[in-house]
Design an enzyme around this catalytic site. Structure first.
Site, mmCIF file in Angstrom:
data_model
loop_
_atom_site.group_PDB
_atom_site.id
_atom_site.type_symbol
_atom_site.label_atom_id
_atom_site.label_comp_id
_atom_site.label_asym_id
_atom_site.label_seq_id
_atom_site.Cartn_x
_atom_site.Cartn_y
_atom_site.Cartn_z
ATOM 1 N N LYS A 13 0.834 -1.192 0.000
ATOM 2 C CA LYS A 13 0.000 0.000 0.000
ATOM 3 C C LYS A 13 0.869 1.243 0.000
ATOM 4 C CE LYS A 13 -1.457 1.872 3.664
ATOM 5 N NZ LYS A 13 -2.288 2.289 4.795
ATOM 6 N N ASN A 197 5.113 6.365 -2.248
ATOM 7 C CA ASN A 197 6.220 5.927 -3.097
ATOM 8 C C ASN A 197 7.466 5.513 -2.314
ATOM 9 O OD1 ASN A 197 4.712 6.459 -5.507
ATOM 10 N ND2 ASN A 197 5.147 8.639 -5.192
ATOM 11 N N ARG A 198 7.261 5.148 -1.048
ATOM 12 C CA ARG A 198 8.332 4.664 -0.175
ATOM 13 C C ARG A 198 9.388 5.727 0.127
ATOM 14 N NH1 ARG A 198 4.785 1.702 -0.024
ATOM 15 N NH2 ARG A 198 4.777 -0.559 0.043
ATOM 16 N N VAL A 199 9.091 6.985 -0.126
ATOM 17 C CA VAL A 199 10.031 8.053 0.218
ATOM 18 C C VAL A 199 9.624 8.575 1.597
ATOM 19 C CG1 VAL A 199 11.160 10.168 -0.555
ATOM 20 C CG2 VAL A 199 10.251 8.569 -2.240
#
Length: 221
Positions: A13, A197-199
């Site tokens: 997610k 976005n995993r940032v």
């Protein structure tokens, strides 16, 4: 070589609820944790006090981890309660005083990592917490040779029944020998806020010891 995969690239997610900035952080990470913990509880996070406690045995370096329930936060650190005579984590801590705990709150999309030195709280502090436990839980603490091999559930139940009979009529059950609180005095605490976005936003507090100031830096995700 058999390369059959049971699980591969499960669906993930995006984390989009919140952000975390340097300007929003409290200078004391224990105060910052207290704020985040309160928000996790208010959000309805199931078992917000649950965390993963990791220890390592020396000289092998073998690491073990388990989910425990965090019970106290004071101005020196994080306290969990357990059997410190027979459990695996007790053996680890005897050889290596360092430990780590990790909290993950899904509703807030947040994670907190804590690393530090372990120490045991006083018997008086342990007894004060022990008194808050239900009577049957107090009996269970006396009955269970934690992490030791038992032959069956019936054997374990027999230990509990024997402890129940032992304390029949005893108004205040005494603190079990070797049972009590362990404090992790942190030298590093990281706050992780999930981002899309995993940032992710990550900030780490570090210090040399309790007499020095906390240093705060942003970490790359």
């Amino acid at each position: 070589m058999n390369k059959e995969r049971f699980i591969f690239a499960p669906a993930t997610k995006q984390y989009t609820k919140y952000t975390l900035s340097r300007s929003s952080l409290h200078p004391n990470p224990l105060a910052q944790f207290n704020t985040w913990y309160g928000q996790a509880v208010e959000s309805g996070e199931p078992l917000a006090e649950s965390c993963t406690l990791a220890t390592a045995s020396l000289p092998s370096g073998r690491v073990s981890a388990r989910v425990v329930l965090f019970k106290e936060l004071d101005n020196r650190g994080f306290i969990v309660y357990s059997n410190w005579r027979t459990s695996k984590k007790a053996m680890d801590v005897k050889s290596n005083p360092r430990a780590a705990i990790t909290f993950f709150w899904k509703t807030q999309e947040r994670q907190v990592r804590v690393e530090g030195i372990t120490e045991f709280v006083t018997p008086e502090e342990s007894l004060a917490y022990f008194r808050t436990r239900p009577r049957e839980s107090q009996i269970g603490a006396h009955a269970s040779p934690q992490s030791q091999v038992v032959n069956s559930r019936e054997e374990l139940d027999q230990y509990v029944q024997e402890a129940r009979e032992k304390f029949n009529g005893v108004k205040e059950i005494p603190l079990p020998e070797g049972w009590g609180g362990m404090r992790i005095v942190p030298d590093e605490i990281e706050f992780w806020q999930g981002r899309d976005n995993r940032v992710h936003d990550r900030f780490s507090y570090t210090r040399e010891n309790e007499a020095t100031e906390w240093k705060i830096v942003r970490l790359a995700p």
